[in-house]
Scaffold this motif. Structure first.
Motif, PDB file in Angstrom:
ATOM      1  N   ASP A 185       0.835  -1.188   0.000  1.00 19.08           N
ATOM      2  CA  ASP A 185       0.000   0.000   0.000  1.00 19.08           C
ATOM      3  C   ASP A 185       0.880   1.254   0.000  1.00 19.08           C
ATOM      4  OD1 ASP A 185      -2.599   1.232   0.159  1.00 19.08           O
ATOM      5  OD2 ASP A 185      -2.039   1.809   2.206  1.00 19.08           O
ATOM      6  N   LEU A 192       1.137   3.441   3.332  1.00 23.52           N
ATOM      7  CA  LEU A 192       1.846   2.768   4.417  1.00 23.52           C
ATOM      8  C   LEU A 192       3.334   2.662   4.138  1.00 23.52           C
ATOM      9  CD1 LEU A 192      -0.695  -0.055   5.309  1.00 23.52           C
ATOM     10  CD2 LEU A 192      -0.327   2.125   6.451  1.00 23.52           C
ATOM     11  N   LEU A 225       4.103  -5.644   4.809  1.00 17.33           N
ATOM     12  CA  LEU A 225       3.118  -4.915   4.017  1.00 17.33           C
ATOM     13  C   LEU A 225       2.899  -5.560   2.656  1.00 17.33           C
ATOM     14  CD1 LEU A 225       4.039  -1.202   4.808  1.00 17.33           C
ATOM     15  CD2 LEU A 225       2.072  -2.493   5.629  1.00 17.33           C
ATOM     16  N   ARG A 259      -6.133  -2.197   3.947  1.00 13.27           N
ATOM     17  CA  ARG A 259      -6.096  -1.012   4.805  1.00 13.27           C
ATOM     18  C   ARG A 259      -7.434  -0.290   4.775  1.00 13.27           C
ATOM     19  NH1 ARG A 259      -5.142   4.450   4.119  1.00 13.27           N
ATOM     20  NH2 ARG A 259      -4.830   4.109   1.921  1.00 13.27           N
ATOM     21  N   GLN A 260      -8.011  -0.106   3.599  1.00  9.53           N
ATOM     22  CA  GLN A 260      -9.299   0.570   3.496  1.00  9.53           C
ATOM     23  C   GLN A 260     -10.412  -0.247   4.154  1.00  9.53           C
ATOM     24  OE1 GLN A 260      -7.228   0.195   0.873  1.00  9.53           O
ATOM     25  NE2 GLN A 260      -6.802   2.247   0.123  1.00  9.53           N
ATOM     26  N   TYR A 292     -10.033  -2.353   6.673  1.00  9.64           N
ATOM     27  CA  TYR A 292      -9.855  -2.281   8.127  1.00  9.64           C
ATOM     28  C   TYR A 292     -10.312  -0.935   8.669  1.00  9.64           C
ATOM     29  CZ  TYR A 292      -7.792  -2.254  12.725  1.00  9.64           C
ATOM     30  OH  TYR A 292      -7.617  -2.158  14.068  1.00  9.64           O
TER      31      TYR A 292
END
Length: 99
Positions: free
Chosen positions: A27, A30, A65, A76-77, A79
């Motif tokens: 990502d 990150l 990652l 990530r989105q 979560y």
């Protein structure tokens, strides 16, 4: 306009428009945040040990990652959306039900 045998119109969807935004296989945000944290660690302490530790930590985090992005590039989105939900929803039949 390209028409197939069935008479329907076909439109191309380019891969660049539907792929997730990744940097170094992970990502993008990150990767940039962890790189910034590693650089800050290196330049604040300014010792050989901090350089070795900062680079080692960054490599380990990038590996984690990348594994996360391989499992689900949008993890990530997902979560972030998951933690914004309430932990418990009341069982109601409609939004206008009186309690």
């Amino acid at each position: 306009m390209a028409e197939g045998l069935s008479g329907l119109q076909h439109n191309r969807v380019h891969r660049a428009l539907s792929r997730p935004n990744l940097l170094m296989g992970a990502d993008r945000e990150l990767v940039l945040i962890t790189g910034l944290a590693a650089v800050i660690l290196i330049f604040v302490v300014l010792t050989v040990y901090s350089v070795i530790f900062g680079v080692a930590i960054w490599i380990v985090i990038i590996g984690a990652l990348r594994m996360m992005a391989k499992a689900d590039p949008l993890m990530r989105q997902v979560y972030i959306r998951h933690i914004s939900y309430r932990s418990h929803y009341r069982p109601t039949t409609s939004p206008w039900r009186t309690f």
